[in-house]
Design a protein around this motif. Structure first.
Motif, PDB file in Angstrom:
ATOM      1  N   ASP A 610       0.843  -1.214   0.000  1.00  0.00           N
ATOM      2  CA  ASP A 610       0.000   0.000   0.000  1.00  0.00           C
ATOM      3  C   ASP A 610       0.867   1.250   0.000  1.00  0.00           C
ATOM      4  O   ASP A 610       2.012   1.233   0.445  1.00  0.00           O
ATOM      5  CB  ASP A 610      -0.883  -0.029   1.254  1.00  0.00           C
ATOM      6  CG  ASP A 610      -2.137   0.822   1.098  1.00  0.00           C
ATOM      7  OD1 ASP A 610      -2.277   1.516   0.065  1.00  0.00           O
ATOM      8  OD2 ASP A 610      -2.986   0.778   2.019  1.00  0.00           O
ATOM      9  N   ASP A 611       0.279   2.322  -0.496  1.00  0.00           N
ATOM     10  CA  ASP A 611       0.935   3.635  -0.490  1.00  0.00           C
ATOM     11  C   ASP A 611       2.314   3.548  -1.133  1.00  0.00           C
ATOM     12  O   ASP A 611       3.270   4.202  -0.668  1.00  0.00           O
ATOM     13  CB  ASP A 611       1.072   4.186   0.939  1.00  0.00           C
ATOM     14  CG  ASP A 611      -0.254   4.149   1.691  1.00  0.00           C
ATOM     15  OD1 ASP A 611      -1.302   4.391   1.046  1.00  0.00           O
ATOM     16  OD2 ASP A 611      -0.247   3.854   2.905  1.00  0.00           O
ATOM     17  N   GLU A 670      -4.353   4.568  -6.744  1.00  0.00           N
ATOM     18  CA  GLU A 670      -5.310   5.145  -5.788  1.00  0.00           C
ATOM     19  C   GLU A 670      -5.582   6.598  -6.154  1.00  0.00           C
ATOM     20  O   GLU A 670      -4.784   7.247  -6.816  1.00  0.00           O
ATOM     21  CB  GLU A 670      -4.703   5.142  -4.381  1.00  0.00           C
ATOM     22  CG  GLU A 670      -4.556   3.783  -3.761  1.00  0.00           C
ATOM     23  CD  GLU A 670      -4.081   3.914  -2.324  1.00  0.00           C
ATOM     24  OE1 GLU A 670      -4.902   3.664  -1.428  1.00  0.00           O
ATOM     25  OE2 GLU A 670      -2.909   4.276  -2.096  1.00  0.00           O
TER      26      GLU A 670
END
Ligand code: C2E
Ligand code: MG
Ligand code: MG
Length: 713
Positions: A610-611, A670
Motif C-alpha cells: 500500500d501507499d 489510488e
C-alpha cells in the motif's frame, strides 16, 4: 352696749383681733387666723406696756418688729398694715388713762422702732437663709463631687488598664486623650500623640471606604464603624489594628467626641502572611508555586474583555538525565539557579514567574501589549539559560522548551490555558527542544480530542461504534468492479464519524488495533461472502475484498491463525482476500517479519504493498517480498491532475508499472478523481484503479449495485 364695761384686758384682746385681721391675709404663716391672733396677743401686750411705761423703751418696739418677721409676716405689706393698725388703735384701746398727745407721740416712736426691728430682722433672716442655701449647696456639691470622683476613678481604671488601645478625639479630629495601651502600640509619649490629628493617620494600605466612614461618623450620620487599618508607628514601622470608632453624643444627643478602640493585630497578620507565603511559595526555589500562579492567572483571565495575557510554559530539556546521573541534590541546585535566572527575566510590572513542580516553570505577563511582550519574555528566558550552570564543579548546559499562549482575557479558564501551554510546550519538545512554540488553537483542539479519543477507544469496539465503508476497485481495461477496499470508520457519540487517520494511530499506540483489525477482517470477509452469494455465477468471478493491515498486526503472533479461521468460518476462498500492508512497514523488514506474510501468500491470499512510492523502498527489494500487488500512492495520481502532466512523472509511473509487471506484480492506482487520469493511467498500463471518479467509500449495498450495473451493462 350692754353689761359690764370692757376691762383693759378685753380692750387689749380687741386690739389684737383687729391687728390679726388686718395682717393675716398678707402673711405666709401656716397657722390659722385664731392661732395667728394668739401669737400676736403677747406682742400687743408688749406694745401696750411700752406705750404706758414711764420712760420710752425703743427696744420693745424693735423686739415686736423682729417678732413679726419671726411669725412669717415678712411681706412689706404686713409691716405697713401693722403700722397702720398701731397708729389707729393702740392709743385708742390701750391708752385710756393718760395724756393723749404724749400717748400719740409715744405710739409714733414705737412704730419707728418696730419698723427698724422688722427691717433688721428681715435682713438677718435673709442672710441666714442665703447662708443656709449656700451651705446646703456646698454640702450638695461635696456629695456630687464624691460621686463623680468615684465614676471618674472607675473610668480611669478601665481606660488606663485596658489591654486594647483607647483614644478620644473631638469631631475636628484633635486627639484629646489616649490610654497606655495605645501609646505602647504607637511607641509614643502622650504629648506626641495628643498634638496629633486623626486625619494625619492616612496610610497607603487604607481600605477605600476608610475615610468615607470616618467623615460619616464625625458628621453624625453614622454611630460607629469597624475595619482593619494600618498606622505608621513613631519609628516608621507599620502597626496593623482592628479598629472600632464610635460617636459619643452629649446629653442633648448632639455629636461631641469620637472614641476609637484598637486592637494590635500586627503579629497575627505577620503570622498569617507567613503561613500564606509558605502555602503559596515553592520551598526549594522560593518562587511562587502552582497555587499562587493559578490565583494570578485566574485574576488575569477575569480582568475584563479588553485585557490580554501572555504565558510561557517552560520545561527543561533533559533534566531527568541531570537528576539521574548527578543525583537529586545537584538537580535541586540546578533548579535553584534556573529559578533565579527566570526571576530576573520577569521584573516588569504585571510579570511573574512561578514553579509548577519538577522542572516546569511558568512566566506570566499582563498589560497592554502582551502579543509583543510574551515573545520577548520567552526570548529572555531562552537567553537566560544560555550560560552554563556550574554545579559541583561541573559546567552544565541547560536548555528548555517553551509553549507560549497569548490571548484575550475572559475566553478560557485557567486550566484550559495551562493545558494549551502544556501541549504547545510538548510540541516544542518533540520538534527537538531548545525552542519556543506559539499555541495553535487547532493543534490544541486536535491534541485535546486525541487525548479524549484515546481514553474512549477501548470501549468503542464493545459498544459497536465502528463501521466499515467499501470503495470499489475497478478494472482499468473494461471498467468492471472487481472488488472493494474495506475502510473502517468510528461513529463517535460526540464527534460524529471519524476517519481512520484520526484513530488508527491511537489504536496502534494502545494496542487496540489487534482486536479492531481482526473485527474489520471478519466483517469484510463476511461481506465478501454476502456479495458472492448474491452476485454468484457472474462471468467475472466473485468480488474480492481488500483489507488494510497495520504494522502492529504484522508482528502479532495470531495473525495467520486468525485469518485462516475467519476464511474457513465464512467459507470464503483465500484468493478472494487481499491484505494491504503499507510500504513503510516493510522497508528493511527481516525474514521473521515477512514469515507470516509469506505463509498467507502461500495460502493464496494476495498481499498488496500500500501507499507505494512514499517509502523510498529499494525497488530491487521488491523481489524479496511476498507481495503480488503494488498500490501506487495517491501522490502519483495527483501529479497527473495538471494538464499536460509532467512528462517526468509519467516516465516514473511508466517505469514502475513495467518493473512491477516484470516481477509479476499487478498495479493498482489510488485517488483517481477524473476520467482523464483514469485514461492516462490505463495507457500507462495500470491494472486496477480506485478513487472518487468511480465511487467514494460507501455502504456495502451500493457497491453491489455498481457491480451489477457493470455486469449487466
Ligand atoms: P489507504 O489504505 O491508502 O486508503 C485509501 C484512502 O484514500 C482512504 O482514506 C480513501 O477514502 C481515500 N481515497 C479514496 N479515493 C480517493 C480519491 O479519489 N481522492 C482522495 N483524495 N482520497 C481518496 P481513508 O478511508 O481515510 O483511510 C485512510 C487510511 O486509513 C487508509 O489508507 C489506511 O491506511 C487506513 N485504514 C483504513 N481502514 C483501515 C483498517 O481497517 N485497518 C487499518 N490498519 N488501517 C486502515
Ligand atoms: Mg489501503
Ligand atoms: Mg493507500
Amino acid at each position: 352696749m350692754s353689761g359690764e364695761p370692757d376691762g383693759p384686758e378685753d380692750r387689749l384682746r380687741r386690739f389684737a383681733t383687729i391687728w390679726s385681721r388686718a395682717v393675716y391675709p398678707v402673711t405666709s404663716t401656716s397657722s390659722t387666723r385664731p392661732e395667728f391672733e394668739a401669737c400676736l396677743l403677747p406682742l400687743a401686750r408688749r406694745l401696750s406696756e411700752a406705750l404706758r411705761a414711764r420712760s420710752f423703751d425703743a427696744d420693745a418696739g424693735k423686739a415686736v418688729g423682729a417678732a413679726l418677721v419671726e411669725a412669717h409676716c415678712t411681706d412689706p405689706e404686713a409691716l405697713s398694715r401693722t403700722l397702720d393698725c398701731v397708729d389707729a388703735y393702740l392709743v385708742l384701746y390701750c391708752g385710756e388713762d393718760g395724756d393723749r398727745e404724749d400717748l400719740r407721740a409715744r405710739s409714733a416712736r414705737l412704730q419707728h422702732a418696730m419698723a427698724a426691728g422688722f427691717a433688721q430682722a428681715l435682713r438677718e433672716r435673709t442672710l441666714a437663709e442665703q447662708e443656709a442655701i449656700a451651705q446646703a449647696a456646698l454640702e450638695a456639691q461635696g456629695v456630687v463631687a464624691q460621686a463623680l470622683h468615684d465614676t471618674e476613678a472607675r473610668f480611669r481604671a478601665v481606660f488606663e488598664g485596658a489591654a486594647i488601645g483607647i483614644g478620644i478625639a473631638d469631631l475636628e479630629g484633635n486627639i484629646l486623650q489616649v490610654n497606655n495601651a495605645l501609646r505602647r502600640m504607637f511607641g509614643l509619649s502622650e504629648p506626641g500623640l495628643r498634638s496629633r490629628n486623626v486625619r494625619d493617620w492616612v496610610h497607603p494600605d487604607d481600605a477605600p471606604q476608610t475615610w468615607r466612614l470616618y467623615d460619616e461618623l464625625v458628621s453624625g450620620e453614622r454611630e460607629h464603624y469597624h475595619l482593619e487599618k494600618a498606622f505608621y508607628r513613631q519609628d516608621g514601622t507599620v502597626l496593623w489594628t482592628n479598629l472600632t470608632v464610635s460617636l459619643l453624643r452629649d446629653a442633648d444627643g448632639e455629636p461631641q467626641y469620637q472614641l476609637a478602640l484598637m486592637e494590635d493585630t500586627t503579629e497575627r497578620r505577620l503570622l498569617n502572611l507567613r503561613l500564606r507565603y509558605e502555602a503559596t511559595h515553592d520551598a526549594l526555589t522560593g518562587l511562587p508555586n502552582r497555587t499562587f500562579f493559578f490565583e494570578r492567572l485566574e485574576k488575569a483571565l477575569s480582568a475584563g474583555k479588553d485585557r490580554r495575557f501572555g504565558l510561557c510554559y517552560l520545561d527543561l530539556d533533559g533534566f531527568k538525565t541531570v537528576n539521574d546521573s548527578l543525583g537529586h541534590a545537584a538537580g535541586d541546585r540546578l533548579l535553584v539557579e534556573v529559578a533565579d535566572r527566570l526571576q530576573a527575566c520577569a521584573t516588569a510590572p504585571g510579570e511573574m514567574v512561578a514553579r509548577l513542580g519538577g522542572d516546569e516553570f511558568v512566566a506570566l505577563t499582563t498589560g497592554p501589549d502582551t502579543q509583543r511582550t510574551v515573545d520577548e519574555l520567552a526570548a529572555r528566558i531562552m537567553n537566560a539559560l544560555l550560560a552554563p550552570i556550574s554545579v559541583d564543579g561541573r559546567e552544565l548546559t541547560v536548555r528548555g522548551s517553551i509553549g507560549i499562549v497569548e490571548g484575550p482575557a475572559g475566553e478560557r479558564s485557567a486550566a484550559e490555558v495551562l493545558r494549551s501551554a502544556d501541549i504547545t510546550m510538548y510540541r516544542a519538545k518533540s520538534a527537538g527542544g531548545n525552542r519556543f512554540e506559539l499555541a495553535d488553537p487547532e493543534a490544541d483542539a486536535r491534541a485535546i480530542t486525541r487525548h479524549g479519543l484515546t481514553t474512549a477507544l477501548p470501549t468503542a469496539l464493545d459498544r459497536g461504534e465502528f463501521f466499515i465503508e467499501y470503495q470499489p476497485l475497478v478494472h482499468l481495461g473494461d471498467g468492471s468492479v472487481r472488488g472493494a477496499e474495506a475502510l473502517v470508520r468510528w461513529l463517535h457519540p460526540q464527534h460524529g464519524v471519524l476517519s481512520p487517520d484520526r484513530f488508527i494511530p491511537l489504536a496502534e499506540h494502545t494496542g487496540l488495533i489487534v482486536p479492531l483489525g481482526r473485527w474489520v477482517l471478519e466483517q469484510s470477509v463476511r461481506q465478501a461472502r454476502e456479495w458472492r452469494d448474491r452476485h454468484g455465477g457472474e462471468a467475472l468471478g466473485p468480488l474480492r475484498i481488500n483489507v488494510n493491515l497495520s504494522p502492529c498486526q504484522l508482528t502479532h503472533p495470531g495473525l495467520v491463525q486468525d485469518t485462516v479461521e475467519i476464511l474457513e468460518r465464512t467459507g470464503v476462498a483465500p484468493d478472494s482476500l487481499c491484505l494491504e500492508v503499507t510500504e513503510s512497514a516493510l522497508i528493511g523488514a527481516d525474514d521473521d517479519l515477512l514469515k507470516p506474510l509469506r505463509r498467507l501468500a502461500e495460502m493464496g491470499i494476495d498481499i498488496a504493498l500500500d501507499d507505494f512510492g512514499t517509502g523510498y523502498s529499494n525497488l530491487a527489494n521488491l523481489r524479496r517480498l511476498p507481495v503480488s500487488v503494488l498500490k501506487l500512492d495517491r501522490s502519483f495520481t495527483q501529479s497527473m491532475q495538471r494538464f499536460p502532466a509532467d512528462p517526468v512523472d509519467l516516465k516514473i509511473v511508466e517505469g514502475i508499472v513495467s518493473l512491477a509487471h516484470s516481477l509479476d506484480l499487478a498495479v493498482t492506482v489510488e485517488g483517481v478523481e477524473t476520467g482523464a487520469q483514469a485514461e492516462q493511467l490505463r495507457i500507462l498500463g495500470c491494472d486496477t484503479a480506485q478513487g472518487w471518479y468511480y465511487a467514494r467509500p460507501g455502504p456495502p449495498d451500493r457497491l453491489h449495485e455498481l457491480a451489477l450495473v457493470d455486469a449487466t451493462g
